[in-house]
Design a protein around this motif. Structure first.
Motif, short mmCIF file in Angstrom:
data_model
loop_
_atom_site.label_atom_id
_atom_site.label_comp_id
_atom_site.label_asym_id
_atom_site.label_seq_id
_atom_site.Cartn_x
_atom_site.Cartn_y
_atom_site.Cartn_z
N MET A 25 50.34 53.74 20.86
CA MET A 25 49.12 54.53 20.93
C MET A 25 48.06 53.70 21.65
O MET A 25 47.81 52.56 21.30
N SER A 26 47.44 54.32 22.65
CA SER A 26 46.45 53.59 23.44
C SER A 26 45.12 53.50 22.69
O SER A 26 44.90 54.17 21.68
N ILE A 27 44.23 52.70 23.23
CA ILE A 27 42.92 52.52 22.61
C ILE A 27 42.14 53.84 22.63
O ILE A 27 41.49 54.19 21.64
N ILE A 28 42.21 54.57 23.73
CA ILE A 28 41.50 55.85 23.82
C ILE A 28 42.04 56.82 22.77
O ILE A 28 41.26 57.52 22.10
N GLN A 29 43.33 56.86 22.59
CA GLN A 29 43.92 57.73 21.58
C GLN A 29 43.48 57.34 20.18
O GLN A 29 43.21 58.19 19.34
N ARG A 30 43.37 56.05 19.93
CA ARG A 30 42.90 55.59 18.62
C ARG A 30 41.44 55.96 18.39
O ARG A 30 41.05 56.34 17.29
N ILE A 31 40.62 55.87 19.44
CA ILE A 31 39.21 56.26 19.33
C ILE A 31 39.11 57.75 19.04
O ILE A 31 38.35 58.17 18.15
N LEU A 32 39.89 58.56 19.75
CA LEU A 32 39.88 60.00 19.51
C LEU A 32 40.34 60.33 18.10
O LEU A 32 39.79 61.22 17.45
N LEU A 33 41.34 59.62 17.61
CA LEU A 33 41.80 59.83 16.24
C LEU A 33 40.70 59.46 15.25
O LEU A 33 40.47 60.18 14.27
N ALA A 34 40.00 58.36 15.50
CA ALA A 34 38.90 57.95 14.61
C ALA A 34 37.79 59.00 14.61
O ALA A 34 37.24 59.31 13.55
N VAL A 35 37.45 59.55 15.77
CA VAL A 35 36.41 60.58 15.84
C VAL A 35 36.85 61.81 15.05
O VAL A 35 36.05 62.42 14.33
N THR A 36 38.12 62.17 15.15
CA THR A 36 38.64 63.31 14.40
C THR A 36 38.55 63.05 12.90
O THR A 36 38.17 63.93 12.12
N LEU A 47 37.02 68.43 20.61
CA LEU A 47 37.91 67.99 21.69
C LEU A 47 38.85 66.88 21.21
O LEU A 47 40.03 66.86 21.57
N SER A 48 38.33 65.99 20.38
CA SER A 48 39.16 64.93 19.82
C SER A 48 40.27 65.52 18.96
O SER A 48 41.41 65.04 18.99
N ALA A 49 39.95 66.56 18.22
CA ALA A 49 40.96 67.21 17.38
C ALA A 49 42.04 67.84 18.25
O ALA A 49 43.24 67.75 17.91
N LEU A 50 41.67 68.46 19.35
CA LEU A 50 42.67 69.05 20.24
C LEU A 50 43.60 67.99 20.82
O LEU A 50 44.81 68.18 20.90
N VAL A 51 43.03 66.86 21.23
CA VAL A 51 43.86 65.78 21.76
C VAL A 51 44.75 65.22 20.67
O VAL A 51 45.92 64.89 20.90
N THR A 52 44.22 65.12 19.46
CA THR A 52 45.01 64.60 18.34
C THR A 52 46.19 65.51 18.04
O THR A 52 47.28 65.03 17.73
N ILE A 53 45.99 66.83 18.15
CA ILE A 53 47.11 67.75 17.97
C ILE A 53 48.17 67.48 19.02
O ILE A 53 49.37 67.43 18.72
N ALA A 54 47.76 67.29 20.26
CA ALA A 54 48.71 66.98 21.32
C ALA A 54 49.44 65.67 21.03
O ALA A 54 50.65 65.55 21.26
N LEU A 55 48.72 64.67 20.51
CA LEU A 55 49.35 63.39 20.16
C LEU A 55 50.41 63.58 19.08
O LEU A 55 51.46 62.94 19.11
N LEU A 56 50.12 64.45 18.13
CA LEU A 56 51.08 64.71 17.06
C LEU A 56 52.39 65.22 17.62
O LEU A 56 53.47 64.75 17.26
N PHE A 57 52.32 66.18 18.54
CA PHE A 57 53.54 66.73 19.12
C PHE A 57 54.21 65.73 20.05
O PHE A 57 55.43 65.70 20.14
N MET A 58 53.44 64.92 20.75
CA MET A 58 54.03 63.90 21.61
C MET A 58 54.77 62.87 20.76
O MET A 58 55.85 62.42 21.11
N TRP A 59 54.19 62.49 19.61
CA TRP A 59 54.84 61.52 18.74
C TRP A 59 56.15 62.08 18.21
O TRP A 59 57.16 61.38 18.20
N ASN A 60 56.16 63.33 17.81
CA ASN A 60 57.39 63.93 17.30
C ASN A 60 58.45 63.98 18.38
O ASN A 60 59.62 63.73 18.12
N ARG A 61 58.07 64.30 19.61
CA ARG A 61 59.03 64.37 20.71
C ARG A 61 59.61 62.97 20.97
O ARG A 61 60.81 62.81 21.09
#
Length: 71
Positions: free
Chosen positions: A1-12, A50-64
């Protein structure tokens, strides 16, 4: 998980905590911090959404990725 993804997760997560505070204590942390500044509050709410939408995408990417690791 990249730093940007971690920041977005924290915002969510922070947005979720704000909703918890609203639901349990009827206390809006965003309005408290920005002192009822409507523009700043709306910007924060948009960023959380927007962070929540990206986090949803991350969830599906992680599962894949996890699925392909098991094969």
């Amino acid at each position: 998980m990249s730093i940007i993804q971690r920041i977005l997760l924290a915002v969510t997560i922070i947005g979720g905590i704000n909703w918890l505070l609203i639901g349990v204590f009827d206390f809006n942390l965003v309005s408290f911090i920005f002192m009822e500044n409507a523009v700043a509050s709306r910007v924060i709410y948009v960023l959380v959404g927007l962070s929540a939408l990206v986090t949803i995408a991350l969830l599906f990417m992680w599962n894949r990725d996890h699925y392909y690791d098991e094969i």
